[in-house]
Write a protein that holds these residues in place. Structure first.
Motif, PDB file in Angstrom:
ATOM      1  N   UNK A 120       0.826  -1.210   0.000  1.00  0.00           N
ATOM      2  CA  UNK A 120       0.000   0.000   0.000  1.00  0.00           C
ATOM      3  C   UNK A 120       0.857   1.255   0.000  1.00  0.00           C
ATOM      4  N   UNK A 121       0.466   2.208  -0.859  1.00  0.00           N
ATOM      5  CA  UNK A 121       1.128   3.508  -0.949  1.00  0.00           C
ATOM      6  C   UNK A 121       0.216   4.356  -1.832  1.00  0.00           C
ATOM      7  N   UNK A 122      -0.539   5.312  -1.272  1.00  0.00           N
ATOM      8  CA  UNK A 122      -1.601   5.991  -2.021  1.00  0.00           C
ATOM      9  C   UNK A 122      -1.124   6.716  -3.273  1.00  0.00           C
ATOM     10  N   UNK A 123      -1.970   6.722  -4.303  1.00  0.00           N
ATOM     11  CA  UNK A 123      -1.760   7.616  -5.427  1.00  0.00           C
ATOM     12  C   UNK A 123      -1.742   9.045  -4.898  1.00  0.00           C
ATOM     13  N   UNK A 124      -1.102   9.936  -5.652  1.00  0.00           N
ATOM     14  CA  UNK A 124      -0.784  11.252  -5.105  1.00  0.00           C
ATOM     15  C   UNK A 124      -1.844  12.335  -5.302  1.00  0.00           C
ATOM     16  N   UNK A 125      -2.807  12.110  -6.191  1.00  0.00           N
ATOM     17  CA  UNK A 125      -3.783  13.164  -6.485  1.00  0.00           C
ATOM     18  C   UNK A 125      -5.210  12.692  -6.221  1.00  0.00           C
ATOM     19  N   UNK A 320       2.188  20.721   4.750  1.00  0.00           N
ATOM     20  CA  UNK A 320       3.452  19.998   4.879  1.00  0.00           C
ATOM     21  C   UNK A 320       3.322  18.504   4.557  1.00  0.00           C
ATOM     22  N   UNK A 321       2.098  17.978   4.565  1.00  0.00           N
ATOM     23  CA  UNK A 321       1.880  16.560   4.298  1.00  0.00           C
ATOM     24  C   UNK A 321       1.490  16.276   2.853  1.00  0.00           C
ATOM     25  N   UNK A 406      -5.786  23.740  17.435  1.00  0.00           N
ATOM     26  CA  UNK A 406      -6.789  23.724  18.503  1.00  0.00           C
ATOM     27  C   UNK A 406      -8.185  23.511  17.941  1.00  0.00           C
ATOM     28  N   UNK A 407      -8.457  24.046  16.748  1.00  0.00           N
ATOM     29  CA  UNK A 407      -9.764  23.872  16.113  1.00  0.00           C
ATOM     30  C   UNK A 407      -9.909  22.500  15.462  1.00  0.00           C
ATOM     31  N   UNK A 408      -8.759  21.866  15.157  1.00  0.00           N
ATOM     32  CA  UNK A 408      -8.788  20.565  14.497  1.00  0.00           C
ATOM     33  C   UNK A 408      -8.940  20.642  12.999  1.00  0.00           C
ATOM     34  N   UNK A 409      -8.710  21.851  12.417  1.00  0.00           N
ATOM     35  CA  UNK A 409      -8.821  21.996  10.967  1.00  0.00           C
ATOM     36  C   UNK A 409      -7.889  23.093  10.478  1.00  0.00           C
ATOM     37  N   UNK A 410      -7.109  22.760   9.445  1.00  0.00           N
ATOM     38  CA  UNK A 410      -6.186  23.714   8.839  1.00  0.00           C
ATOM     39  C   UNK A 410      -6.930  24.492   7.763  1.00  0.00           C
ATOM     40  N   UNK A 411      -7.409  25.690   8.129  1.00  0.00           N
ATOM     41  CA  UNK A 411      -8.212  26.482   7.208  1.00  0.00           C
ATOM     42  C   UNK A 411      -7.392  27.057   6.054  1.00  0.00           C
ATOM     43  N   UNK A 412      -6.091  27.126   6.184  1.00  0.00           N
ATOM     44  CA  UNK A 412      -5.247  27.668   5.119  1.00  0.00           C
ATOM     45  C   UNK A 412      -4.891  26.625   4.071  1.00  0.00           C
ATOM     46  N   UNK A 413      -4.463  25.425   4.510  1.00  0.00           N
ATOM     47  CA  UNK A 413      -3.907  24.462   3.569  1.00  0.00           C
ATOM     48  C   UNK A 413      -4.456  23.041   3.711  1.00  0.00           C
ATOM     49  N   UNK A 414      -5.475  22.858   4.558  1.00  0.00           N
ATOM     50  CA  UNK A 414      -6.167  21.562   4.673  1.00  0.00           C
ATOM     51  C   UNK A 414      -5.239  20.407   5.030  1.00  0.00           C
ATOM     52  N   UNK A 415      -4.302  20.657   5.912  1.00  0.00           N
ATOM     53  CA  UNK A 415      -3.363  19.599   6.305  1.00  0.00           C
ATOM     54  C   UNK A 415      -4.098  18.391   6.891  1.00  0.00           C
ATOM     55  N   UNK A 416      -3.767  17.218   6.402  1.00  0.00           N
ATOM     56  CA  UNK A 416      -4.329  15.979   6.905  1.00  0.00           C
ATOM     57  C   UNK A 416      -5.660  15.586   6.311  1.00  0.00           C
ATOM     58  N   UNK A 417      -6.221  16.407   5.442  1.00  0.00           N
ATOM     59  CA  UNK A 417      -7.527  16.081   4.874  1.00  0.00           C
ATOM     60  C   UNK A 417      -7.437  15.095   3.704  1.00  0.00           C
ATOM     61  N   UNK A 418      -6.266  14.955   3.113  1.00  0.00           N
ATOM     62  CA  UNK A 418      -6.076  13.986   2.033  1.00  0.00           C
ATOM     63  C   UNK A 418      -5.530  12.684   2.616  1.00  0.00           C
ATOM     64  N   UNK A 419      -5.962  11.537   2.083  1.00  0.00           N
ATOM     65  CA  UNK A 419      -5.483  10.252   2.604  1.00  0.00           C
ATOM     66  C   UNK A 419      -3.971  10.094   2.570  1.00  0.00           C
ATOM     67  N   UNK A 420      -3.305  10.716   1.588  1.00  0.00           N
ATOM     68  CA  UNK A 420      -1.851  10.588   1.507  1.00  0.00           C
ATOM     69  C   UNK A 420      -1.191  11.140   2.771  1.00  0.00           C
ATOM     70  N   UNK A 421      -1.649  12.316   3.218  1.00  0.00           N
ATOM     71  CA  UNK A 421      -1.055  12.920   4.401  1.00  0.00           C
ATOM     72  C   UNK A 421      -1.208  12.060   5.639  1.00  0.00           C
ATOM     73  N   UNK A 422      -2.347  11.414   5.772  1.00  0.00           N
ATOM     74  CA  UNK A 422      -2.593  10.576   6.948  1.00  0.00           C
ATOM     75  C   UNK A 422      -1.835   9.250   6.865  1.00  0.00           C
TER      76      UNK A 422
END
Length: 522
Positions: A120-125, A320-321, A406-422
């Motif tokens: 396993x290694x996610x596609x990038x897009x 960053x992810x 603290x809010x649990x959401x990166x409003x600027x760059x959506x860090x962690x919202x894509x499966x690749x980052x996680x």
């Protein structure tokens, strides 16, 4: 050069220049057909940048994926590839790559006997046809005792090759496993010959312009090697040529590439220029963030578990992810916008002050501190003074990032919202990818824009033949891997596209040399 009398020191059906996975696979495909084949490598080790890779090979709809329970098809892969790459490269070449993938894997298993597996290694897009678990296959690791004396001929991992670590040949994995297994396959073929310490200098043509051989410089001096069927150039890119990097990419140095200084020096693209080949994508690389080391080299870095990255203005500019090529492109854009070529990873003592990312070799804090590449301070102002960053901008970046955490959401760059980052963090939610940065100590480690090699070179057709500036095939000349302009254009669709496309196009090139051109469609 033109060989008027066509007198060669040795003649073969096929000459392959380079020894990465594309070159080795192409040589094996030729020799397995009974074509006399000579593979030349200018250094004392096989593997090139392929030996540094994780070994992923991206070939949609192949038999290994089906065997290992992955629901995939060539058509699904095509849908994804088209959505990501678009029309930047010729569609016939795209189709040739995608449709040839299953045959490449069948040849690996049934003809060469190389064991492979899905990992396993996610596609990038995030695009139609994407596989969140990926569609990449890998070679099974091989023990050093199985490789025997040939283990000493395989390029070692980055820590041993560039940073002075001890070389371990007890087990070869990833790209080194591909290289070792393919070298052993060639050794077992009577029609194959391999030569280390043999550098290609120029292509030899006949009076009609057909490429009929290669002039080389080896341990016996200058020699002419004839190639009755053709020459396959798969000798990497120009990532280690400071002159070419500045000329085509405006990079400040060639030292930040992940490749070895003795490889990727631009030999292939210079030979192509000399014979009037059409070139493309010369401004492109397989980009990545990289950690700068005291010896001036930089190591590929990904999987940032905590902290955030700022540019030379002290401001955060991306998730960053992101997949590493996309993050590298964000860095390149900031450089083009005048933010400079300095980047810093800002983090705290959450991991006992250890570097919170994947980097091989792992940075040694004291060594980097002595070189001014790792700073530790008790406040943002102190850290800014040590790094030369603007204190107000750095403070604002820290506070804004912490607010998102603290809010649990990166409003600027959506860090962690894509499966690749996680994926690299081993977590399931975006909130788990965001943690405030603070405490008694802050750290800053210098990052630079690195790469896994350049991706510009000769434009090829669906048979892997090099085209001239008028779009016509140059008889007898073929290219694959990073010596050719990548079929994926300016994008990096998924893990293993460089190796997968290189193998597929080398396979097609050899078939064309053998007079058995493969169809574009299945």
């Amino acid at each position: 050069m033109t060989a008027q009398d066509r007198t060669f020191d040795a003649e073969f059906d096929v000459v392959v220049v380079g020894s990465g996975v594309a070159a080795l696979f192409g040589a094996a495909a030729a020799a397995s057909r009974g074509l006399s084949t000579c593979l030349i490598e200018k250094t004392d080790r096989f593997g090139g940048t392929s030996a540094y890779s994780g070994g992923a090979v991206w070939l949609p709809g192949n038999a290994v994926l089906a065997r290992d329970g992955v629901d995939d098809s060539v058509e699904k892969g095509r849908t994804y590839f088209r959505a990501v790459v678009g029309d930047r490269t010729d569609r016939d070449v795209q189709d040739a790559f995608l449709n040839t993938g299953p045959a490449v894997v069948t040849f690996l298993q049934e003809e060469l006997g190389i064991p492979t597996r899905f990992q396993a290694f996610p596609d990038y897009f995030d695009a139609p046809g994407r596989q969140e678990q990926g569609r990449s296959i890998y070679p099974k690791p091989i023990k050093g005792e199985e490789v025997g004396d040939r283990a000493a001929d395989v390029r070692p991992p980055v820590p041993a090759d560039q940073f002075g670590a001890a070389e371990d040949t007890t087990r070869l994995e990833g790209g080194r496993a591909w290289v070792a297994r393919l070298v052993l396959a060639l050794d077992a073929m009577d029609s194959a010959e391999t030569r280390l310490n043999t550098a290609a200098q120029e292509l030899v043509r006949d009076e009609d312009g057909r490429v009929i051989g290669v002039a080389v410089d080896g341990e016996g001096g200058r020699r002419l090697l004839g190639a009755r069927r053709g020459v396959l150039v798969a000798a990497g890119g120009f990532e280690r040529s400071g002159e070419l990097r500045h000329r085509w990419q405006q990079m400040p140095t060639a030292d930040w590439s992940s490749s070895h200084p003795d490889t990727g020096s631009g030999d292939a693209v210079r030979m192509f220029e000399h014979v009037g080949a059409q070139l493309d994508l010369l401004d492109q690389s397989w980009w990545c963030p990289a950690t700068l080391f005291p010896n001036g080299h930089a190591a590929f870095t990904l999987g940032f578990r905590s902290g955030f990255i700022v540019d030379g203005t002290g401001r955060r500019f991306a998730d960053e992810l992101l997949p590493y090529d996309q993050m590298g492109r964000r860095m390149r854009a900031r450089m083009a916008d005048g933010a400079g070529d300095e980047f810093w990873l800002i983090f705290d003592d959450a991991e006992a002050g250890n570097f919170p990312a994947i980097c091989i070799p792992a940075p040694e804090p004291d060594q980097l501190r002595e070189a001014g590449l790792w700073h530790t301070a008790g406040s943002v102002d102190e850290l800014a003074a040590a790094t030369g960053l603007d204190a107000a901008a750095l403070q604002e970046s820290l506070e804004r990032f912490n607010g998102f955490a603290e809010q649990g959401r990166d409003a600027d760059f959506a860090r962690g919202e894509d499966p690749y980052g996680r994926f690299f963090l081993g977590v399931s939610t975006a909130e788990q990818c965001l943690r405030p940065v603070g405490g008694d100590r802050l750290h800053a480690v210098r990052l630079v824009l690195g790469d896994l090699g350049t991706k510009g070179g000769a434009v090829i057709d669906a048979n892997g033949a090099v085209l001239d500036t008028e779009g016509r095939p140059i008889p007898g000349l073929y290219a694959a891997g990073n010596s050719s302009a990548s079929v994926s254009g300016e994008a990096y669709p998924g893990p293993g596209v460089p190796l997968g496309s290189g193998m597929a196009m080398a396979f097609r090139a050899v078939a064309d040399m053998a007079g058995e051109p493969l169809p574009i469609a299945p």
